[in-house]
Enzyme design. Sequence first.
Site, short mmCIF file in Angstrom:
data_model
loop_
_atom_site.label_atom_id
_atom_site.label_comp_id
_atom_site.label_asym_id
_atom_site.label_seq_id
_atom_site.Cartn_x
_atom_site.Cartn_y
_atom_site.Cartn_z
N THR A 30 -23.64 -6.79 -6.30
CA THR A 30 -25.08 -7.40 -6.37
C THR A 30 -24.94 -8.93 -6.72
O THR A 30 -25.83 -9.67 -6.79
CB THR A 30 -25.97 -6.84 -7.31
OG1 THR A 30 -25.47 -6.61 -8.52
CG2 THR A 30 -26.09 -5.27 -6.91
N CYS A 34 -25.49 -7.90 -16.33
CA CYS A 34 -26.36 -7.35 -17.29
C CYS A 34 -25.71 -7.15 -18.75
O CYS A 34 -24.56 -7.10 -19.10
CB CYS A 34 -26.86 -6.07 -16.75
SG CYS A 34 -27.05 -6.15 -14.95
N CYS A 38 -28.99 -2.12 -19.87
CA CYS A 38 -30.14 -2.67 -18.82
C CYS A 38 -30.70 -1.33 -18.21
O CYS A 38 -30.07 -0.41 -17.99
CB CYS A 38 -29.16 -3.30 -17.74
SG CYS A 38 -30.34 -3.99 -16.11
N ARG A 63 -25.00 -14.02 -11.58
CA ARG A 63 -26.31 -14.78 -12.18
C ARG A 63 -26.61 -13.74 -13.19
O ARG A 63 -26.52 -12.61 -13.11
CB ARG A 63 -27.14 -15.05 -11.07
CG ARG A 63 -27.66 -13.97 -10.18
CD ARG A 63 -28.50 -14.26 -9.21
NE ARG A 63 -28.93 -13.27 -8.24
CZ ARG A 63 -29.71 -12.54 -8.47
NH1 ARG A 63 -30.58 -12.18 -9.61
NH2 ARG A 63 -29.97 -11.47 -7.24
N CYS A 65 -29.26 -10.99 -14.92
CA CYS A 65 -30.21 -9.90 -14.33
C CYS A 65 -31.58 -10.48 -14.75
O CYS A 65 -31.85 -10.78 -15.94
CB CYS A 65 -29.80 -8.48 -14.88
SG CYS A 65 -30.93 -7.13 -14.38
N CYS A 68 -33.25 -7.21 -17.47
CA CYS A 68 -32.51 -7.02 -18.71
C CYS A 68 -32.29 -8.43 -19.42
O CYS A 68 -31.94 -8.38 -20.81
CB CYS A 68 -31.20 -6.13 -18.97
SG CYS A 68 -29.87 -6.80 -18.33
N ASP A 438 -22.80 -9.81 -61.40
CA ASP A 438 -24.50 -9.74 -61.24
C ASP A 438 -25.05 -8.56 -62.10
O ASP A 438 -24.88 -7.46 -62.09
CB ASP A 438 -25.04 -9.61 -59.88
CG ASP A 438 -26.58 -9.81 -59.65
OD1 ASP A 438 -27.01 -11.09 -59.64
OD2 ASP A 438 -27.02 -8.98 -59.67
#
Length: 488
Positions: A30, A34, A38, A63, A65, A68, A438
């Site tokens: 694709t 992601c 996702c 690129r 998604c 998500c 402390d």
Amino acid sequence: MHEDVARCVRAVQSKDARFDGWFFTAVISTGIYCRPSCPVVPPKVENMRFYPSAAAAQQAGFRACKRCRPDASPGSPQWNERADLVGRAMRLIADGVVDREGVPGLAARLGYSVRQIQRQLLAELGAGPLALARAQRAQTARLLIETTSVPMSDVAFAAGFASVRTFNDTVREVFGLVPTELRARASKRQPAAAGSLALRLPFRAPLCPDNLFGHLAATAVPGVEEWRDGAYRRTLRLPHGHGVVTLRPQPEYIDCRLTLTDLRDLSAAITRCRWLLDLDADPVAVDDLLRADPVLAPLVEKEPGRRVPRTVDAAEFAVRAVLGQQVSTAAARTHAARLVTAHGEPVDDPAGGLTHLFPDAAALAELDPETLAFPQSRRKTITTLIGALAAGGIDLSVGSDWHRTRAQLAELPGFGPWTVETVAMRALGDPDAFVPTDLGIRYAARTLGLPSTPAALTHHAAAWRPWRAYAVQYLWATGDHAINRLPA
């Protein structure tokens, strides 16, 4: 993590949100990448490729998604845990140093050559400092596009791009949409006015807000910080201007409202708010280790996911740590408020009661020590610290060398182990900082049957490494103090 293919595949197939930010999954069929969680149907294993950073996935031609939004994942917890060159570089890049000072400026801060930094970042993250900064600019641009009505040309320069053309090309390449299409997709949201933004800050679950926001609210300096309407608010000193932030805990995210005098500060403001709330921590890893101690196990089971409350300004915190030496929380707030009134820069806050920025080292360098209601020794401590900060003699930045800075602080008069480790824990962000001297820790140790002397407790706490700063939060929580609960 990304090289352990079998483990990555299991995380993707189970949509395990704990691994968001640890690695990114690219799908060759694709052309998108992601986060592991996702919500779409997991791709075929043979089509998966794994990358250690969003920048590396982008450089490989994938690129982001649209479902998500992997660019908006919580940051890898490694960069807050590690004190090596790569960890320090990543913290500085996230704070915008490359955008403001370039790669040579990053190298100068770290004390290494540009070539060394480039080589190590490429080896571990699959991308150099310019590509990592570019990925961050793209995320900043998307936030401005989707959450404001600011003109695109202003968005481009506010996000750090040198030209509108570069901005358009980067957005199209990273998100698969041109800027106007991104804004159109988000048109159902109510855009904010210029300089005002409403954001959601993600985190890895679980998150216990009680000590996190309780500590910030209980120690808030009047005029600089406040708890109002269920939210922590404070002023921010930023590279190009200043701002006011409102942070409200929600079950699945932190609601963040930012008002900025200069939109170029958006990325830095978000990074500093995430750092303040320790949102990139891995609570599962922390709690699993601490739970192995039978004394801590019930505390972890009761309220898992405690974070370390940090600061948005390390120099400010160092000064406040000195003001808080051997006095009550209320007294420390009073001393700090006097400094703010006398030396802080006034700001407007129509939405609340904030009045000033906390004074920087240059402004504090002008104070008259005789006006401080402290013993002479304490005056020397604070004025020496301020002088060192103003002269640049101590590096408290997110890219500092934790061990070197500890040694520098320890050389200052009046800086004992408690002050040094408190600054290391909350200003430097060292997850293994520990404060066995402390009073709250010693009281908790006695109550729980742990060794109560500093040496013996430190020996016992060796099993809690490298998460001793988180163990401190669980130990403090055993006391009846305002820092342990959300204000009513």
